[in-house]
Design a protein around this motif. Structure first.
Motif, PDB file in Angstrom:
ATOM      1  N   THR A 146       0.826  -1.211   0.000  1.00 57.65           N
ATOM      2  CA  THR A 146       0.000   0.000   0.000  1.00 57.65           C
ATOM      3  C   THR A 146       0.855   1.253   0.000  1.00 57.65           C
ATOM      4  O   THR A 146       0.387   2.324  -0.378  1.00 57.65           O
ATOM      5  CB  THR A 146      -0.936   0.015   1.223  1.00 57.65           C
ATOM      6  OG1 THR A 146      -0.166  -0.274   2.399  1.00 57.65           O
ATOM      7  CG2 THR A 146      -2.038  -1.026   1.083  1.00 57.65           C
ATOM      8  N   SER A 147       2.128   1.132   0.422  1.00 57.92           N
ATOM      9  CA  SER A 147       3.052   2.266   0.355  1.00 57.92           C
ATOM     10  C   SER A 147       4.480   1.790   0.545  1.00 57.92           C
ATOM     11  O   SER A 147       4.729   0.732   1.137  1.00 57.92           O
ATOM     12  CB  SER A 147       2.713   3.323   1.420  1.00 57.92           C
ATOM     13  OG  SER A 147       3.030   2.854   2.718  1.00 57.92           O
ATOM     14  N   PHE A 148       5.414   2.577   0.003  1.00 57.20           N
ATOM     15  CA  PHE A 148       6.841   2.294   0.109  1.00 57.20           C
ATOM     16  C   PHE A 148       7.576   3.533   0.586  1.00 57.20           C
ATOM     17  O   PHE A 148       7.130   4.663   0.379  1.00 57.20           O
ATOM     18  CB  PHE A 148       7.421   1.927  -1.268  1.00 57.20           C
ATOM     19  CG  PHE A 148       6.906   0.653  -1.857  1.00 57.20           C
ATOM     20  CD1 PHE A 148       7.575  -0.542  -1.649  1.00 57.20           C
ATOM     21  CD2 PHE A 148       5.764   0.646  -2.651  1.00 57.20           C
ATOM     22  CE1 PHE A 148       7.118  -1.725  -2.213  1.00 57.20           C
ATOM     23  CE2 PHE A 148       5.291  -0.528  -3.216  1.00 57.20           C
ATOM     24  CZ  PHE A 148       5.974  -1.721  -2.997  1.00 57.20           C
ATOM     25  N   ALA A 149       8.741   3.330   1.202  1.00 60.47           N
ATOM     26  CA  ALA A 149       9.639   4.447   1.479  1.00 60.47           C
ATOM     27  C   ALA A 149      10.173   4.948   0.139  1.00 60.47           C
ATOM     28  O   ALA A 149      10.478   4.152  -0.758  1.00 60.47           O
ATOM     29  CB  ALA A 149      10.787   4.000   2.373  1.00 60.47           C
ATOM     30  N   ASP A 150      10.296   6.265  -0.013  1.00 59.57           N
ATOM     31  CA  ASP A 150      10.620   6.865  -1.305  1.00 59.57           C
ATOM     32  C   ASP A 150      11.935   6.376  -1.900  1.00 59.57           C
ATOM     33  O   ASP A 150      12.001   6.031  -3.083  1.00 59.57           O
ATOM     34  CB  ASP A 150      10.654   8.393  -1.194  1.00 59.57           C
ATOM     35  CG  ASP A 150       9.270   8.995  -1.025  1.00 59.57           C
ATOM     36  OD1 ASP A 150       8.280   8.307  -1.330  1.00 59.57           O
ATOM     37  OD2 ASP A 150       9.180  10.159  -0.593  1.00 59.57           O
ATOM     38  N   ILE A 151      13.008   6.373  -1.095  1.00 54.82           N
ATOM     39  CA  ILE A 151      14.312   6.000  -1.624  1.00 54.82           C
ATOM     40  C   ILE A 151      14.317   4.542  -2.051  1.00 54.82           C
ATOM     41  O   ILE A 151      14.810   4.193  -3.127  1.00 54.82           O
ATOM     42  CB  ILE A 151      15.431   6.291  -0.602  1.00 54.82           C
ATOM     43  CG1 ILE A 151      15.544   7.793  -0.370  1.00 54.82           C
ATOM     44  CG2 ILE A 151      16.771   5.726  -1.074  1.00 54.82           C
ATOM     45  CD1 ILE A 151      16.546   8.199   0.704  1.00 54.82           C
ATOM     46  N   PHE A 152      13.763   3.667  -1.226  1.00 53.39           N
ATOM     47  CA  PHE A 152      13.679   2.255  -1.582  1.00 53.39           C
ATOM     48  C   PHE A 152      12.862   2.081  -2.864  1.00 53.39           C
ATOM     49  O   PHE A 152      13.243   1.317  -3.756  1.00 53.39           O
ATOM     50  CB  PHE A 152      13.053   1.459  -0.444  1.00 53.39           C
ATOM     51  CG  PHE A 152      12.814   0.011  -0.794  1.00 53.39           C
ATOM     52  CD1 PHE A 152      13.831  -0.920  -0.670  1.00 53.39           C
ATOM     53  CD2 PHE A 152      11.576  -0.411  -1.265  1.00 53.39           C
ATOM     54  CE1 PHE A 152      13.620  -2.255  -1.025  1.00 53.39           C
ATOM     55  CE2 PHE A 152      11.355  -1.738  -1.616  1.00 53.39           C
ATOM     56  CZ  PHE A 152      12.383  -2.651  -1.492  1.00 53.39           C
ATOM     57  N   PHE A 153      11.760   2.789  -2.951  1.00 49.23           N
ATOM     58  CA  PHE A 153      10.878   2.707  -4.119  1.00 49.23           C
ATOM     59  C   PHE A 153      11.648   3.025  -5.400  1.00 49.23           C
ATOM     60  O   PHE A 153      11.588   2.280  -6.386  1.00 49.23           O
ATOM     61  CB  PHE A 153       9.715   3.691  -3.931  1.00 49.23           C
ATOM     62  CG  PHE A 153       8.675   3.675  -5.015  1.00 49.23           C
ATOM     63  CD1 PHE A 153       7.705   2.687  -5.050  1.00 49.23           C
ATOM     64  CD2 PHE A 153       8.648   4.672  -5.986  1.00 49.23           C
ATOM     65  CE1 PHE A 153       6.724   2.674  -6.039  1.00 49.23           C
ATOM     66  CE2 PHE A 153       7.672   4.669  -6.979  1.00 49.23           C
ATOM     67  CZ  PHE A 153       6.714   3.672  -7.003  1.00 49.23           C
ATOM     68  N   ASN A 154      12.394   4.116  -5.393  1.00 50.13           N
ATOM     69  CA  ASN A 154      13.162   4.511  -6.570  1.00 50.13           C
ATOM     70  C   ASN A 154      14.318   3.559  -6.844  1.00 50.13           C
ATOM     71  O   ASN A 154      14.642   3.283  -8.005  1.00 50.13           O
ATOM     72  CB  ASN A 154      13.673   5.945  -6.403  1.00 50.13           C
ATOM     73  CG  ASN A 154      12.557   6.963  -6.482  1.00 50.13           C
ATOM     74  OD1 ASN A 154      11.684   6.869  -7.339  1.00 50.13           O
ATOM     75  ND2 ASN A 154      12.563   7.935  -5.591  1.00 50.13           N
ATOM     76  N   ASN A 155      14.955   3.039  -5.785  1.00 46.50           N
ATOM     77  CA  ASN A 155      16.051   2.087  -5.970  1.00 46.50           C
ATOM     78  C   ASN A 155      15.573   0.790  -6.622  1.00 46.50           C
ATOM     79  O   ASN A 155      16.332   0.136  -7.348  1.00 46.50           O
ATOM     80  CB  ASN A 155      16.725   1.774  -4.634  1.00 46.50           C
ATOM     81  CG  ASN A 155      17.716   2.841  -4.213  1.00 46.50           C
ATOM     82  OD1 ASN A 155      18.191   3.623  -5.034  1.00 46.50           O
ATOM     83  ND2 ASN A 155      18.024   2.890  -2.922  1.00 46.50           N
TER      84      ASN A 155
END
Length: 201
Positions: free
Chosen positions: A101-110
């Protein structure tokens, strides 16, 4: 980087919320700069006891989920430190898609930069996918990046959003280096021109 187009595979249910990058790959394994070999230590502290034996009830240790390629995870997945080793470990294990339902931004982009597709869904859609994943290895979920759809084992279709540029990169297997190499002809022309204009450099 491997292309991501369409994936049909086993989905492992991991409903725990706030799984941070230290839980994904503990700091003791951050000594390497290689992207391979980290899969064996994915979720190490949840997956093994202090003697290094597998904890039987951990989802990826269960026979039906050992070959999982999709992870249906709890909210705020990948929070904590910004270590890129986290998606390296996930990819090296064999997981190509994480749904939450959601991710941490940096992890998401990585994830996108390492050939992993992170998908954000609503709470209702997440509950449906989690229930489907709990069926085990007989229930296979299909993720179609081109169509931007997730199809459950029962044929229910869930549409998802993805940034157009990130989608292009995944479909074509382009990481940051790959994107740069697409411009190699222009880079070579610029360097040749610069060399003629400033031969002393």
């Amino acid at each position: 980087m491997d292309k991501f187009t369409k994936l049909t595979g086993i989905a492992a249910p991991m409903p725990l919320v706030n799984i941070d990058t230290d839980m994904i790959i503990p700091k003791v394994f951050l000594k390497t700069i290689k992207r391979s070999g980290l899969g064996v230590n994915l979720f190490d502290e949840m997956r093994y006891d202090r003697q290094g034996n597998e904890i039987e009830d951990f989802v990826l240790n269960q026979p039906q989920y050992r070959e999982a390629e999709i992870l249906v995870a709890g909210d705020n997945f990948g929070c904590g430190s910004s270590r890129e080793h986290a998606p390296w470990a996930i990819k090296d294990y064999g997981i190509r898609c994480v749904i939450s339902t959601s991710f941490a931004d940096i992890f998401f982009n990585n994830c996108f930069k390492n050939g992993i597709l992170p998908i954000v869904v609503s709470e209702e859609e997440h509950a449906l996918l989690m229930k489907d994943a709990e069926k085990g290895s007989n229930a296979r979920i299909t993720v179609d990046l081109e169509a931007q759809e997730v199809t459950t084992s029962d044929g229910e279709v869930i549409a998802f959003e993805v940034d157009a540029f990130k989608k292009h990169c995944l479909l074509n297997g382009l990481d940051d280096i790959g994107l740069t190499m697409e411009k190699s002809a222009s880079i070579d022309a610029f360097e040749a021109q610069a060399s003629q204009a400033r031969p002393w450099v």
